[in-house]
Scaffold this active site. Sequence first.
Site, mmCIF file in Angstrom:
data_model
loop_
_atom_site.group_PDB
_atom_site.id
_atom_site.type_symbol
_atom_site.label_atom_id
_atom_site.label_comp_id
_atom_site.label_asym_id
_atom_site.label_seq_id
_atom_site.Cartn_x
_atom_site.Cartn_y
_atom_site.Cartn_z
ATOM 1 N N GLY A 12 0.844 -1.195 0.000
ATOM 2 C CA GLY A 12 0.000 0.000 0.000
ATOM 3 C C GLY A 12 0.878 1.243 0.000
ATOM 4 O O GLY A 12 1.794 1.345 0.811
ATOM 5 N N ARG A 73 0.990 -4.994 -5.311
ATOM 6 C CA ARG A 73 1.099 -6.112 -4.367
ATOM 7 C C ARG A 73 1.346 -7.357 -5.230
ATOM 8 O O ARG A 73 0.616 -7.599 -6.187
ATOM 9 C CB ARG A 73 -0.191 -6.276 -3.561
ATOM 10 C CG ARG A 73 -0.549 -5.050 -2.693
ATOM 11 C CD ARG A 73 -1.611 -5.420 -1.670
ATOM 12 N NE ARG A 73 -2.257 -4.268 -1.063
ATOM 13 C CZ ARG A 73 -1.804 -3.646 0.030
ATOM 14 N NH1 ARG A 73 -0.686 -4.036 0.593
ATOM 15 N NH2 ARG A 73 -2.479 -2.636 0.534
ATOM 16 N N ASP A 104 5.271 -5.082 5.925
ATOM 17 C CA ASP A 104 5.901 -6.365 6.277
ATOM 18 C C ASP A 104 5.962 -7.339 5.098
ATOM 19 O O ASP A 104 6.910 -8.112 4.976
ATOM 20 C CB ASP A 104 5.263 -6.993 7.525
ATOM 21 C CG ASP A 104 3.759 -7.151 7.400
ATOM 22 O OD1 ASP A 104 3.187 -6.695 6.382
ATOM 23 O OD2 ASP A 104 3.147 -7.730 8.310
ATOM 24 N N THR A 126 4.372 2.457 5.330
ATOM 25 C CA THR A 126 2.970 2.047 5.415
ATOM 26 C C THR A 126 2.239 3.000 6.356
ATOM 27 O O THR A 126 2.815 3.433 7.358
ATOM 28 C CB THR A 126 2.817 0.592 5.932
ATOM 29 O OG1 THR A 126 1.462 0.404 6.385
ATOM 30 C CG2 THR A 126 3.732 0.277 7.099
ATOM 31 N N ASP A 128 -0.063 2.114 8.243
ATOM 32 C CA ASP A 128 -0.631 1.327 9.354
ATOM 33 C C ASP A 128 0.188 1.364 10.644
ATOM 34 O O ASP A 128 -0.319 0.999 11.697
ATOM 35 C CB ASP A 128 -0.789 -0.142 8.936
ATOM 36 C CG ASP A 128 -1.870 -0.332 7.886
ATOM 37 O OD1 ASP A 128 -2.597 0.633 7.605
ATOM 38 O OD2 ASP A 128 -1.973 -1.451 7.351
ATOM 39 N N ASP A 130 2.498 -0.679 11.419
ATOM 40 C CA ASP A 130 2.504 -2.065 11.900
ATOM 41 C C ASP A 130 3.865 -2.738 11.778
ATOM 42 O O ASP A 130 3.958 -3.961 11.730
ATOM 43 C CB ASP A 130 1.434 -2.884 11.166
ATOM 44 C CG ASP A 130 1.658 -2.918 9.666
ATOM 45 O OD1 ASP A 130 2.510 -2.148 9.167
ATOM 46 O OD2 ASP A 130 0.992 -3.703 8.984
ATOM 47 N N ARG A 172 -5.182 -2.713 8.726
ATOM 48 C CA ARG A 172 -5.601 -4.107 8.569
ATOM 49 C C ARG A 172 -5.219 -5.002 9.756
ATOM 50 O O ARG A 172 -6.029 -5.719 10.295
ATOM 51 C CB ARG A 172 -4.957 -4.651 7.296
ATOM 52 C CG ARG A 172 -5.685 -5.801 6.760
ATOM 53 C CD ARG A 172 -5.119 -6.354 5.489
ATOM 54 N NE ARG A 172 -4.125 -5.539 4.805
ATOM 55 C CZ ARG A 172 -3.962 -5.553 3.494
ATOM 56 N NH1 ARG A 172 -4.746 -6.285 2.752
ATOM 57 N NH2 ARG A 172 -3.009 -4.838 2.931
ATOM 58 N N GLY A 186 -10.687 12.913 20.806
ATOM 59 C CA GLY A 186 -11.590 12.729 21.948
ATOM 60 C C GLY A 186 -12.747 11.806 21.609
ATOM 61 O O GLY A 186 -13.831 11.935 22.201
HETATM 62 O O1 F6P Z 1 -1.646 -1.508 4.470
HETATM 63 C C1 F6P Z 1 -2.200 -0.280 4.185
HETATM 64 C C2 F6P Z 1 -3.670 -0.392 3.956
HETATM 65 O O2 F6P Z 1 -4.168 0.875 3.607
HETATM 66 C C3 F6P Z 1 -4.480 -0.981 5.109
HETATM 67 O O3 F6P Z 1 -4.735 -0.056 6.122
HETATM 68 C C4 F6P Z 1 -5.704 -1.455 4.393
HETATM 69 O O4 F6P Z 1 -6.316 -2.516 5.077
HETATM 70 C C5 F6P Z 1 -5.160 -1.940 3.076
HETATM 71 O O5 F6P Z 1 -3.946 -1.266 2.872
HETATM 72 C C6 F6P Z 1 -6.059 -1.720 1.897
HETATM 73 O O6 F6P Z 1 -5.469 -2.312 0.803
HETATM 74 P P1 F6P Z 1 -5.941 -2.052 -0.699
HETATM 75 O O7 F6P Z 1 -5.570 -0.651 -1.063
HETATM 76 O O8 F6P Z 1 -5.168 -3.080 -1.465
HETATM 77 O O9 F6P Z 1 -7.418 -2.249 -0.707
#
Ligand code: F6P
Length: 327
Positions: A12, A73, A104, A126, A128, A130, A172, A186
């Site tokens: 992503g 991807r 990752d 990313t 995320d 993560d 995700r 908040g």
């Molecule tokens: O990993 C980044 C992210 O934006 C996640 O937060 C989300 O779940 C996913 O990619 C969405 O992936 P795609 O753009 O392939 O639908």
Amino acid sequence: MIKKIAVLTSGGDSPGMNNAVRAVVKKAISKGMVPYLVYEGFKGLVNNNIVLADSKNVDQYITKGGTHIFSARLPEFSDDEVAIKGVNNLQSHGIEALIVVGGDGSYKGAKKLSGMGIKCIGLPGTIDNDISSSEFTIGFDTALNTVVDSIDKIRDTAESHARCSIVEIMGRHCPDLSIFAAIATGAEVLVTSDNPMQKEEVLKSVISARENGHRSIIVAVAEKVYPDIINTPLSELASYIQSNSGIETRATVLGHLQRGGKPTAMERILATRMAAYAIDLILDNKTGRVVGNKGLQLIDYEIDMSLDLPREKRKELIDLCNEINSK
Ligand code: F6P
């Protein structure tokens, strides 16, 4: 010394990737190396979409979101026969080292290439957050600001109409965007994969926030909780809360708007520093590693070790949110 080096962005896209690419190119040139761009991530590597970088060209992307060298991807890259094509393509250009900016999944690709003799360094790209080997990933700060800005706007209208708004936030496998945004806005109720709430519990929290005098109520929900963990679609959750509390309720999925936008200043600085650090690692002959940060300090880990680190569960932040936001 390594003469030719390439950079790719994968998974992503995230704001700041362009700053990382720019800094790889500029720093490589300043160290006497020849930088290449791999377009479309590992897919481009396999398809030999590899071009010489132009130092001037990369400057224009310093303010832009997304990734100008594109992303993809490619789960098939875990297959040796696919990955070897990438290795052969790099070698056909005389490229010995590769910097991979991604999440990752991208780190796993970098690990594979390292095992096949390419000197790889991973940068955490990313939204995320993560990647546990880095306190913050490239893209997180910008996405967080986008989420906060969006929730603030939803709050304006929810407050005007005395409504409850359920907001689904990306992430995700990691709810950091939701947790940090809940603190910053908040949000009265926070639901994450580590704290999945049945609809009855959400209802109770919403009613309690209203009893405490909150005219508008934001329920921040991490992606994948509804309906993947709790078997209730978001729209059904909204109807349930409305019909059982009498509070008009709406649901908003923020979706991909969270991934775009121009990188914040902190993002640009983090990405630029990490990219320059990656070049230093390669010059020191340290490869098969990933770059991270702890505050202002940049650090590096073996890719394997980075992939094995457990995710921070943010208990202190979640407790803080629960303790103060609906009072
Ligand atoms: O990993 C980044 C992210 O934006 C996640 O937060 C989300 O779940 C996913 O990619 C969405 O992936 P795609 O753009 O392939 O639908």
